[in-house]
Write a protein that holds these residues in place. Structure first.
Motif, short mmCIF file in Angstrom:
data_model
loop_
_atom_site.label_atom_id
_atom_site.label_comp_id
_atom_site.label_asym_id
_atom_site.label_seq_id
_atom_site.Cartn_x
_atom_site.Cartn_y
_atom_site.Cartn_z
N GLU A 194 0.83 -1.20 0.00
CA GLU A 194 0.00 0.00 0.00
C GLU A 194 0.87 1.25 0.00
OE1 GLU A 194 -3.61 1.56 2.76
OE2 GLU A 194 -1.64 1.46 3.71
N ILE A 195 0.58 2.16 -0.93
CA ILE A 195 1.25 3.46 -0.99
C ILE A 195 0.18 4.53 -0.80
CG2 ILE A 195 2.71 5.00 -2.35
CD1 ILE A 195 3.55 2.51 -3.96
N HIS A 196 0.32 5.34 0.20
CA HIS A 196 -0.71 6.29 0.61
C HIS A 196 -0.18 7.72 0.55
CE1 HIS A 196 -3.78 7.61 3.94
NE2 HIS A 196 -4.02 8.17 2.76
N PHE A 197 -0.74 8.54 -0.33
CA PHE A 197 -0.39 9.95 -0.45
C PHE A 197 -1.47 10.73 0.31
CE2 PHE A 197 0.91 7.63 -4.19
CZ PHE A 197 2.26 7.94 -4.30
N PHE A 198 -1.07 11.52 1.31
CA PHE A 198 -2.02 12.05 2.28
C PHE A 198 -1.84 13.56 2.49
CE2 PHE A 198 -2.98 12.73 6.89
CZ PHE A 198 -4.35 12.59 6.81
N TRP A 199 -2.89 14.33 2.20
CA TRP A 199 -2.87 15.77 2.47
C TRP A 199 -3.21 16.00 3.93
CZ3 TRP A 199 -7.07 19.41 3.29
CH2 TRP A 199 -6.63 20.74 3.35
N ALA A 200 -2.29 16.62 4.66
CA ALA A 200 -2.47 16.82 6.10
C ALA A 200 -2.92 18.23 6.43
CB ALA A 200 -1.17 16.51 6.84
N GLY A 201 -3.49 18.95 5.46
CA GLY A 201 -4.03 20.28 5.71
C GLY A 201 -3.02 21.40 5.57
N LYS A 202 -1.82 21.10 5.06
CA LYS A 202 -0.79 22.13 4.92
C LYS A 202 -0.71 22.60 3.47
CE LYS A 202 1.98 20.23 8.70
NZ LYS A 202 3.30 19.69 9.11
N GLY A 203 -0.10 23.77 3.28
CA GLY A 203 0.07 24.30 1.94
C GLY A 203 -1.16 25.03 1.44
N THR A 204 -1.15 25.40 0.17
CA THR A 204 -2.23 26.17 -0.44
C THR A 204 -3.41 25.27 -0.78
OG1 THR A 204 -0.57 27.62 -1.40
CG2 THR A 204 -2.80 27.76 -2.29
N ASN A 205 -4.64 25.68 -0.42
CA ASN A 205 -5.82 24.90 -0.78
C ASN A 205 -6.87 25.75 -1.50
OD1 ASN A 205 -7.24 26.33 1.29
ND2 ASN A 205 -6.50 24.84 2.79
N ASP A 206 -6.47 26.91 -1.97
CA ASP A 206 -7.39 27.79 -2.70
C ASP A 206 -6.67 28.33 -3.91
OD1 ASP A 206 -9.56 29.41 -3.36
OD2 ASP A 206 -10.00 29.87 -1.27
N ILE A 207 -7.05 29.48 -4.39
CA ILE A 207 -6.38 30.12 -5.51
C ILE A 207 -4.89 30.23 -5.20
CG2 ILE A 207 -6.23 32.25 -6.86
CD1 ILE A 207 -9.19 32.69 -6.23
N PRO A 208 -3.97 29.93 -6.13
CA PRO A 208 -4.17 29.63 -7.55
C PRO A 208 -4.26 28.14 -7.88
CG PRO A 208 -1.85 29.97 -7.17
CD PRO A 208 -2.52 30.12 -5.84
N VAL A 209 -4.31 27.25 -6.88
CA VAL A 209 -4.36 25.82 -7.17
C VAL A 209 -5.73 25.27 -6.81
CG1 VAL A 209 -1.90 25.42 -6.93
CG2 VAL A 209 -3.35 25.34 -4.89
N LYS A 210 -6.72 26.07 -6.92
CA LYS A 210 -8.08 25.71 -6.58
C LYS A 210 -8.50 24.45 -7.35
CE LYS A 210 -12.57 28.03 -6.24
NZ LYS A 210 -13.28 29.29 -6.53
N GLY A 211 -8.86 23.41 -6.63
CA GLY A 211 -9.32 22.20 -7.28
C GLY A 211 -8.23 21.22 -7.65
N THR A 212 -6.95 21.56 -7.39
CA THR A 212 -5.85 20.65 -7.74
C THR A 212 -4.74 20.70 -6.69
OG1 THR A 212 -4.84 22.41 -9.07
CG2 THR A 212 -6.21 20.80 -10.23
N TYR A 213 -5.09 20.93 -5.43
CA TYR A 213 -4.06 21.22 -4.43
C TYR A 213 -3.54 20.00 -3.68
CZ TYR A 213 -8.03 20.78 -1.25
OH TYR A 213 -9.11 20.30 -0.57
N GLY A 214 -4.17 18.86 -3.75
CA GLY A 214 -3.81 17.72 -2.92
C GLY A 214 -2.57 16.99 -3.39
#
Length: 621
Positions: A194-214
């Motif tokens: 199992e390989i798990h890529f996990f967004w832990a709430g850090k980094g940009t989550n809105d503009i300019p990567v809106k919809g592609t930030y994970g």
């Protein structure tokens, strides 16, 4: 905004330790695979089939999963992109932004997820594996633009253990549209990975990567490191017995077939046959099949003190036969099915050729679970030990000896490629596979990976096997194999012989780390003599001859296989009968050239970036 974010983080927290319900049902079935059979996997994440990489183009979405048609892998995603109307679980970059030589078929697309992305390799044989994760940031741009302000940060878990924390692709690669590869060693005990890529709430989550930030990944490669332990096979002893028995029977059949053929061989062209003390020709010595008892007595029951080398599939021991003859005995690891294939390949290949610069196979032994190969004993071990080994093993080779070694290896390869009745590609030319006899004559060894090649074919496509650093770019990346792959490996060995250093020295800095890159840097600066081993500079040598040999090494490592010389041409160059003149700039796979070369001197070439092959196989006789 608040509700959406709260929901996403809840799903994020949940998905750290579970998958969607429907996906879990499927994956549990996959985990309980009744017939584990796979030892490798290549996935082009978010992209279409390419080379050995399987496609992964299912659009997916919130709490979704997809399984491959043959059931060897699956992928699941969880989460909702925050305030994004256009959710993108697959993203595509601008191919023109990549540097030349980077394969956009792999890195031009990637799979993305808002919170959690998991890949599962299913039905794997238990054992130790190498995991390569390939990344390239293709959403957040370079420069000081608005689109460059975003930050993508996520964690990576493998088998539940966090291996990367707060990973930022752009930072790790040194910019957007640049490749970064992360390598890990993983132990598989329950037939899945199992390989798990996990967004832990850090980094940009809105503009300019809106919809592609994970989390985002371009490709995954999983390969065995030849230590499969077969934990789950205890319940299949009958099947194992049948399979192993078939392999042994086939090996014995091959041995007996060659014994029969050799005893009746009436080749009179034998320019390489000599008489031994018993009046038999060397062509007949391959007829020997040795008993296990004889080889145990010869090697002191495979006493560790008699071990003279160890490779990926077996250990090599020094031995003495009752008549006083010295031998080297390769004992194949009993649990390595790949070692069984190497045994059969070695017997079938090296038995069919004869040349002073090829190691001689005296015979074999097949008893019980033992597979043994018996070779002529090489008093000075390998070229690698002489050049790079501990000081007590170093032979302090002078220039005439090094030159003769290069010439001898070239003649051996020319015989395999062009003079033998069979066209043979060795596939693993490196310093450890070049052995030195008591007179320092070189002999090419270890034909376990060798391939027979049809003269009518331009190349064969095959699974990559060999040693990183010696593999030609087109073979390492595409699996396209011709005899020019051996030419490339020979070129690396030549530069190692001249410089007295290995192809990679992590203790050095800058361009000196990689021998090829350093050689081209010195070529561009017109300082090629700085490449010569310092141990040679106090002795007498022909500067013209040394430069000729260096040029041969550079020519043999050209990025385009068709522009590398044949080995017969290489022999002519080394002997001074053919001019060895480099008339082009550094190959693109080594990076940007340091100085502008005369455009009239440049020759066309192909730009290739190696993804690194799965195996790093080393052996010694």
């Amino acid at each position: 905004m608040k509700n959406t974010k709260q929901k996403n983080l809840i799903e994020n927290s949940f998905n750290k330790n579970s998958t969607s319900e429907s996906g879990q049902d499927y994956l549990q079935r996959g985990f309980k695979c009744k017939n584990p059979m796979y030892t490798s996997l290549d996935i082009n994440c978010g992209g279409y089939p390419w080379s050995t990489y399987e496609k992964d183009t299912n659009p997916l979405g919130p709490s979704s999963y997809f399984s491959s048609s043959n059931g060897n892998w699956a992928v699941s995603t969880t989460g909702l992109f925050m305030d994004a109307e256009d959710h993108k679980w697959i993203v595509t970059g601008n191919s023109s932004e990549f540097a030349k030589g980077i394969y956009t078929e792999v890195y031009g697309t990637a799979r993305c997820a808002p919170s959690s992305l998991r890949y599962y390799a299913l039905c794997l044989e238990n054992g130790e594996y190498n995991v390569q994760l390939h990344f390239a940031e293709i959403v957040i741009s370079n420069g000081m633009t608005f689109a460059s302000l975003g930050r993508r940060i996520f964690d990576v878990y493998i088998q539940g253990i966090r291996r990367l924390k707060d990973f930022n692709i752009k930072d790790a690669a040194g910019g957007s549209y640049k490749v970064v590869i992360k390598n890990f060693t993983v132990n598989v005990t329950e037939n899945y990975l199992e390989i798990h890529f996990f967004w832990a709430g850090k980094g940009t989550n809105d503009i300019p990567v809106k919809g592609t930030y994970g989390p985002l990944v371009s490709a995954i490669r999983i390969t065995t490191n030849s230590k499969i332990n077969g934990t789950n096979k205890s319940n299949k002893s009958m099947i194992i017995g049948i399979v192993f028995g078939a392999v042994i029977a086939l090996g014995l059949a091959v041995c007996l077939a060659f014994i029969f053929i050799r005893k009746r061989a009436k080749r009179k062209s034998g320019s390489y046959e000599t008489k031994n003390d018993k009046g038999l020709t060397d062509m007949d010595t391959i007829s020997n099949t040795f008993s296990l008892e004889v080889l145990k007595n010869a090697t002191g029951d495979f006493n560790p003190e008699n071990k003279i080398g160890e490779g990926g599939f077996g250990a090599v021991f020094k031995g003495i036969l009752p008549d006083g003859k010295m031998i080297a005995v390769k004992q194949m690891f009993p649990k390595s099915r790949q070692g069984n294939r190497e045994f059969l390949n070695e017997v079938g290949t090296i038995s069919a050729v004869r040349h002073p610069n090829l190691v001689e196979l005296y015979g074999c032994c097949i008893e019980g679970k033992q597979l043994l190969l018996v070779y002529e004993y090489m008093e000075n071990n390998s070229l690698a030990r002489s050049l790079f080994g501990p000081e007590e093993f170093g032979l302090k080779l002078d220039w005439p000896q090094r030159y003769n070694i290069c010439l001898g290896v070239a003649r051996g390869l020319a015989y395999l490629h062009e003079e033998s009745k069979l066209r043979i590609i060795h596939r693993d030319i490196k310093a450890t596979n070049i052995l030195l006899d008591q007179h320092l004559n070189p002999k090419i060894s270890d034909f376990g990976l060798a391939k027979l090649f049809d003269k009518e074919k331009t190349h064969v496509s095959t699974r990559v096997a060999g040693t990183i650093g010696y593999m030609a770019p087109e073979y390492a990346l595409k699996g396209q194999l011709t005899e020019k792959a051996d030419v490339y490996g020979f070129g690396v060995v030549v530069l190692e012989v001249v410089s007295g250093r290995t192809h990679t020295e992590k203790t050095l800095e800058g361009e000196m780390v990689y021998l090829l890159e350093w050689a081209w840097h010195l070529y561009e600066k017109k300082r090629l003599l700085d490449l010569i081993d310092v141990n040679l500079k106090s002795s007498n040598y022909s500067m013209e001859e040394v430069l000729r040999v260096i040029n041969v090494g550079l020519l043999c490592t050209h990025g385009t296989p068709t522009l590398r010389p044949s080995m017969s041409t290489v022999v002519g160059m080394l002997e001074g009968k053919i001019e060895a003149h480099v008339s082009y700039s550094r190959p693109p796979y080594l990076g940007k050239q340091q100085v502008d070369m005369d455009k009239e001197d440049l020759s066309s070439h192909t730009e290739i970036l190696s993804l690194e092959g799965p195996s790093n196989i080393s052996s010694s006789i």
